[in-house]
Design an enzyme around this catalytic site. Structure first.
Site, mmCIF file in Angstrom:
data_model
loop_
_atom_site.group_PDB
_atom_site.id
_atom_site.type_symbol
_atom_site.label_atom_id
_atom_site.label_comp_id
_atom_site.label_asym_id
_atom_site.label_seq_id
_atom_site.Cartn_x
_atom_site.Cartn_y
_atom_site.Cartn_z
ATOM 1 N N HIS A 95 -11.837 4.737 1.634
ATOM 2 C CA HIS A 95 -11.238 5.707 0.717
ATOM 3 C C HIS A 95 -12.232 6.118 -0.370
ATOM 4 O O HIS A 95 -12.013 7.086 -1.083
ATOM 5 C CB HIS A 95 -9.925 5.193 0.126
ATOM 6 C CG HIS A 95 -10.074 4.053 -0.827
ATOM 7 N ND1 HIS A 95 -10.310 2.773 -0.424
ATOM 8 C CD2 HIS A 95 -10.015 4.000 -2.175
ATOM 9 C CE1 HIS A 95 -10.388 1.979 -1.474
ATOM 10 N NE2 HIS A 95 -10.221 2.707 -2.565
ATOM 11 N N ARG A 155 -21.518 7.582 -12.131
ATOM 12 C CA ARG A 155 -20.448 6.592 -12.343
ATOM 13 C C ARG A 155 -19.199 7.070 -11.611
ATOM 14 O O ARG A 155 -18.534 8.013 -12.044
ATOM 15 C CB ARG A 155 -20.191 6.407 -13.837
ATOM 16 C CG ARG A 155 -19.318 5.191 -14.106
ATOM 17 C CD ARG A 155 -19.406 4.716 -15.540
ATOM 18 N NE ARG A 155 -18.897 5.724 -16.448
ATOM 19 C CZ ARG A 155 -19.415 5.981 -17.659
ATOM 20 N NH1 ARG A 155 -20.450 5.310 -18.093
ATOM 21 N NH2 ARG A 155 -18.883 6.914 -18.416
ATOM 22 N N HIS A 186 -17.303 0.733 2.097
ATOM 23 C CA HIS A 186 -17.416 1.596 0.920
ATOM 24 C C HIS A 186 -18.872 1.825 0.494
ATOM 25 O O HIS A 186 -19.315 2.957 0.335
ATOM 26 C CB HIS A 186 -16.626 1.015 -0.260
ATOM 27 C CG HIS A 186 -15.170 0.787 0.044
ATOM 28 N ND1 HIS A 186 -14.483 1.555 0.940
ATOM 29 C CD2 HIS A 186 -14.274 -0.113 -0.420
ATOM 30 C CE1 HIS A 186 -13.223 1.138 1.008
ATOM 31 N NE2 HIS A 186 -13.080 0.125 0.182
ATOM 32 N N LEU A 245 0.826 -1.210 0.000
ATOM 33 C CA LEU A 245 0.000 0.000 0.000
ATOM 34 C C LEU A 245 0.863 1.264 0.000
ATOM 35 O O LEU A 245 0.562 2.244 -0.685
ATOM 36 C CB LEU A 245 -0.934 0.011 1.215
ATOM 37 C CG LEU A 245 -1.970 1.126 1.198
ATOM 38 C CD1 LEU A 245 -3.053 0.839 0.164
ATOM 39 C CD2 LEU A 245 -2.598 1.325 2.561
ATOM 40 N N GLY A 293 -13.349 9.594 -0.431
ATOM 41 C CA GLY A 293 -12.438 10.588 -1.008
ATOM 42 C C GLY A 293 -12.502 10.614 -2.523
ATOM 43 O O GLY A 293 -11.793 11.383 -3.170
HETATM 44 P P1 NDP Z 1 1.512 -5.614 3.656
HETATM 45 O O1 NDP Z 1 1.105 -7.005 3.937
HETATM 46 O O2 NDP Z 1 2.322 -5.337 2.440
HETATM 47 O O3 NDP Z 1 2.249 -5.111 4.978
HETATM 48 C C1 NDP Z 1 2.887 -3.848 5.097
HETATM 49 C C2 NDP Z 1 4.180 -4.044 5.845
HETATM 50 O O4 NDP Z 1 3.908 -4.518 7.164
HETATM 51 C C3 NDP Z 1 5.063 -5.093 5.216
HETATM 52 O O5 NDP Z 1 5.890 -4.533 4.233
HETATM 53 C C4 NDP Z 1 5.853 -5.611 6.390
HETATM 54 O O6 NDP Z 1 6.968 -4.756 6.585
HETATM 55 C C5 NDP Z 1 4.912 -5.439 7.553
HETATM 56 N N1 NDP Z 1 4.255 -6.710 7.876
HETATM 57 C C6 NDP Z 1 3.557 -7.519 7.041
HETATM 58 N N2 NDP Z 1 3.081 -8.595 7.705
HETATM 59 C C7 NDP Z 1 3.485 -8.460 8.982
HETATM 60 C C8 NDP Z 1 3.315 -9.227 10.148
HETATM 61 N N3 NDP Z 1 2.605 -10.363 10.140
HETATM 62 N N4 NDP Z 1 3.863 -8.796 11.294
HETATM 63 C C9 NDP Z 1 4.545 -7.655 11.314
HETATM 64 N N5 NDP Z 1 4.750 -6.874 10.223
HETATM 65 C C10 NDP Z 1 4.231 -7.271 9.092
HETATM 66 O O7 NDP Z 1 0.217 -4.736 3.698
HETATM 67 P P2 NDP Z 1 -0.307 -3.662 2.661
HETATM 68 O O8 NDP Z 1 0.793 -2.690 2.390
HETATM 69 O O9 NDP Z 1 -0.966 -4.345 1.539
HETATM 70 O O10 NDP Z 1 -1.472 -2.975 3.510
HETATM 71 C C11 NDP Z 1 -1.227 -2.224 4.661
HETATM 72 C C12 NDP Z 1 -2.522 -1.951 5.376
HETATM 73 O O11 NDP Z 1 -3.414 -1.293 4.499
HETATM 74 C C13 NDP Z 1 -3.272 -3.198 5.845
HETATM 75 O O12 NDP Z 1 -3.943 -2.882 7.037
HETATM 76 C C14 NDP Z 1 -4.292 -3.445 4.733
HETATM 77 O O13 NDP Z 1 -5.419 -4.115 5.192
HETATM 78 C C15 NDP Z 1 -4.622 -2.026 4.329
HETATM 79 N N6 NDP Z 1 -5.077 -1.909 2.946
HETATM 80 C C16 NDP Z 1 -4.289 -2.313 1.916
HETATM 81 C C17 NDP Z 1 -4.736 -2.153 0.599
HETATM 82 C C18 NDP Z 1 -3.875 -2.562 -0.555
HETATM 83 O O14 NDP Z 1 -4.331 -2.354 -1.708
HETATM 84 N N7 NDP Z 1 -2.688 -3.090 -0.355
HETATM 85 C C19 NDP Z 1 -6.057 -1.564 0.292
HETATM 86 C C20 NDP Z 1 -6.770 -1.138 1.452
HETATM 87 C C21 NDP Z 1 -6.281 -1.313 2.719
HETATM 88 P P3 NDP Z 1 8.333 -5.231 7.256
HETATM 89 O O15 NDP Z 1 8.419 -6.725 7.125
HETATM 90 O O16 NDP Z 1 9.389 -4.507 6.488
HETATM 91 O O17 NDP Z 1 8.211 -4.779 8.656
HETATM 92 C C1 BG6 Z 2 -10.029 -1.732 -0.953
HETATM 93 C C2 BG6 Z 2 -10.334 -3.196 -0.894
HETATM 94 O O1 BG6 Z 2 -10.569 -1.077 0.163
HETATM 95 O O2 BG6 Z 2 -10.613 -1.181 -2.127
HETATM 96 C C3 BG6 Z 2 -9.835 -3.902 -2.129
HETATM 97 O O3 BG6 Z 2 -9.696 -3.750 0.255
HETATM 98 C C4 BG6 Z 2 -10.350 -3.244 -3.377
HETATM 99 O O4 BG6 Z 2 -10.215 -5.267 -2.110
HETATM 100 C C5 BG6 Z 2 -10.096 -1.739 -3.317
HETATM 101 O O5 BG6 Z 2 -9.678 -3.801 -4.496
HETATM 102 C C6 BG6 Z 2 -10.770 -1.033 -4.472
HETATM 103 O O6 BG6 Z 2 -10.389 0.301 -4.465
HETATM 104 P P1 BG6 Z 2 -10.356 1.142 -5.816
HETATM 105 O O7 BG6 Z 2 -10.092 2.535 -5.360
HETATM 106 O O8 BG6 Z 2 -9.252 0.565 -6.622
HETATM 107 O O9 BG6 Z 2 -11.673 0.954 -6.457
#
Ligand code: NDP
Ligand code: BG6
Length: 593
Positions: free
Chosen positions: A278, A475, A340, A115, A281
């Protein structure tokens, strides 16, 4: 080239908020206040000490207000602390250098993750590029992975892009931005490591008032560890400290309430920015209230008297690729519907708020949520995508994802009928539909109006007015548009009707690129604007609607209806709509808006 942060209404005198530019006599925050959307915001520091909070208030007020050489009393008190100072007369202000004695440090916790790379750093860069970040700011990445500053910059630089409509100075701006990004490696549960971060932040902040924003871009099971360590070891001593908490915020009423209780050991509500939705937004969702409340033609129609049903539709043309581990624990109802789509519904259906202040809008949204009856199992259809081969390519089923158990019954599709038990909406079905691995990607709101009474055109050929009712389509994405389907006479000597669109197609009407939702929400958090973040009572009300259903689905081990990857989803969704005499608007072939 002087760039400007276009936060207010385009074209207005206060609309181009020039940051750090001699061209503007006003600090940015003051200009925003002038737009009627927000004033400079003062938030309290960590809960730990009242005196720290008082110092924080004073520090932030100093930063935002002292510069303006104005002594204005706080206009509003939240949680016992002043939260907004709205200055409504700027005419006598002398030219100012903006916020020269304050700084904002943004720490992206989990900076090595998906993210952060995909959304957070690009959004921060876009804000910088648009000149929307404060003059003095620093960005820190924090995670366990070992990385140098240079390595972080290298990683971040790969995902930065420039606005399509403004490519000037792009490389230069990227370099400037990257120079302000740093990295600190540490554990999420180590106060000592956060203390080291604090030292680094202080080096950058110098003697300025320090405002700190922590973005928790990490898995939810470590939210509390981070908040505890950051609050004890890296909170600001003289400015505000805020925390953005990513979704998922719990997985039912109990876990969500427990998380809020946990956070409140270290933070006050005003410091918690629940970034659960989000979609709030997104440009067209933001525009929903403008459309309704600033156009007299819509508001009188906005009720059970004229609206037959409302449809909130989300679809993605790809599966859970890469996020199966997370998704399988949550499923589509928690991932998309409970946040959402429900937030859009609340915004759509709320009564007129008394102002555009965050609390006034959130109060109205909560009322809608609390007027709804919890979802019933018989009003829900769930589905899961299965493998499908098309044109020689085989698309994997959900359970073929390596991070998903083979026997998973987690829904990747759901359709539901919800009702609002109040005078305005009694009996109107609000149909929601959300799915992954469907035939197209999109999000839209469809409002189907009632049929025309006493149909004069029964004998005309073409459209049958008893079925072809007006439909307003908003849309949200992709290819943003608002269009109204009307019945129209086909030009010619006869009397034939067809359905045509009155169409506002954003790409044709507005040349400006639409900002990503993350930009808007990040900027709001920096400014202390809470309108698009979810308050705890809103969240409680949202969970109350879905928790009984989610429990029943799990306890009864209800199997989802399988649908092929890339299809239109389970047939059950049509039966559900038919039960309420509705046809899904996105399933009919229609003229492309
Ligand atoms: P990641 O799984 O990529 O985790 C982010 C970072 O957290 C990793 O790079 C790692 O960093 C650390 N991490 C991962 N797993 C663990 C663990 N089990 N214990 C401790 N540290 C850990 O997550 P995302 O970047 O995909 O998402 C981050 C947050 O945003 C989450 O809460 C997710 O639900 C939310 N989110 C994500 C979206 C997406 O599109 N990716 C969309 C909407 C929400 P390191 O090992 O370097 O410490
Ligand atoms: C996130 C969901 O909140 O929204 C994802 O966790 C989904 O599963 C995403 O793909 C969709 O967002 P957007 O902005 O790409 O439509």
């Amino acid at each position: 080239m002087a760039l400007s942060c276009m936060r207010c209404s385009p074209g207005g005198a206060a609309s181009a908020v020039r940051r750090g530019s001699a061209a503007s006599p006003l600090p940015a925050a003051l200009s925003f206040a002038r737009c009627g959307l927000r004033g400079p915001v003062v938030a309290v520091g960590w809960r730990a000490s009242t005196s720290a909070a008082a110092t924080a208030v004073k520090g932030a007020m100093d930063a935002d207000v002292k510069n303006a050489a104005i002594s204005a009393p706080p206009s509003k008190v939240e949680n016992g602390s002043p939260s907004h100072v709205i200055l409504d007369d700027f005419e006598d202000l002398s030219p100012l250098s903006e916020n020269d004695d304050s700084t904002v440090s943004i720490t992206v916790v989990g900076a090595s993750g998906d993210l952060a790379k995909k959304k957070i750093f690009p959004a921060l860069f876009a804000l910088y590029y648009e000149d929307c970040l404060p003059k003095h700011f620093t960005i820190f990445g924090y995670a366990r992975s070992k990385m140098t500053d240079a390595e972080l910059r290298n990683m971040v630089s790969r995902t930065l892009t420039c606005r399509i409509d403004k490519r000037e100075n792009c490389n230069e701006k990227m370099e400037e931005f990257l120079k302000r990004c740093f990295y600190h490696s540490g554990q999420y549960d180590s106060e000592e490591h956060f203390m080291d971060l604090d030292k680094k932040l202080k080096q950058h902040e110098g003697s300025r008032v320090s405002n700190r924003l922590f973005y928790l871009s990490i898995p939810p099971n470590i939210f509390l560890n981070v908040v505890k360590c950051a609050s004890k070891s890296a909170s600001s001593v003289n400015g505000w400290t805020r925390v953005i908490v990513e979704k998922p915020f719990g997985r039912d009423s109990e876990s969500s309430a427990a998380l809020t209780r946990g956070l409140k050991q270290y933070l006050v509500e005003d410091q918690i920015f629940r970034w659960i939705d989000h979609y709030l937004g997104k440009e067209l969702v933001e525009n929903l209230s403008v459309l309704r409340f600033s156009n007299l033609v819509f508001e009188p129609l906005w009720s059970r008297q004229y609206i037959r049903n409302v449809q909130l539709i989300f679809s993605e043309d790809f599966g859970t690729e890469g996020r199966g581990g997370y998704f399988d624990r949550y499923g589509i109802i928690r991932d998309i519907m409970q946040n959402h789509l429900l937030q859009i519904l609340a915004l759509f259906a709320m009564e007129t708020p008394i102002s555009l202040e965050a609390e006034d809008i959130r109060n109205e949204k909560v009322k809608v949520l609390r007027s709804m009856k919890p979802l019933q199992l018989e009003d829900v259809v769930i589905g899961q995508y299965k493998s499908h081969t098309k044109g020689g390519t085989t698309y994997p089923g959900y359970t073929e994802d390596k991070t998903v158990p083979n026997d998973s019954i987690t829904p990747t599709f759901a359709a539901a009928a919800l009702f609002i038990n109040n005078a305005r909406w009694d009996g109107v079905p609000f149909l929601m539909k959300a799915g992954k691995a469907l035939h197209k990607k999109g999000a839209e709101i469809r409002v189907q109006f009632r049929h025309v009474p006493g149909n004069l055109y029964k004998r005309s050929f073409g459209t049958d007015l008893d079925t072809a009712t007006n439909e307003l389509v908003i849309r949200v994405q992709p290819d943003e548009a608002i269009y109204l389907k009307i019945n129209n006479k086909i030009p010619g000597l006869g009397m034939r009707l067809d359905r045509s669109n009155l169409n506002l197609h954003y790409a044709a009407r507005y040349s400006k690129e639409i900002p990503d939702a993350y930009e808007r929400l990040l900027l709001d958090a920096i400014e202390g604007e809470r309108r698009l973040f979810i308050r705890s009572d809103e969240l409680d009300a949202a969970w109350e609607l879905f928790t009984p259903l989610l429990k029943e689905l799990e306890e009864k081990w209800i199997a989802p209806e399988l649908y092929p990857y890339g299809s239109r989803g389970p047939v059950g969704a049509h039966y559900l709509a038919a039960k309420y005499n509705v046809r899904w608007g996105d399933m009919t072939t229609e003229q492309k808006a």
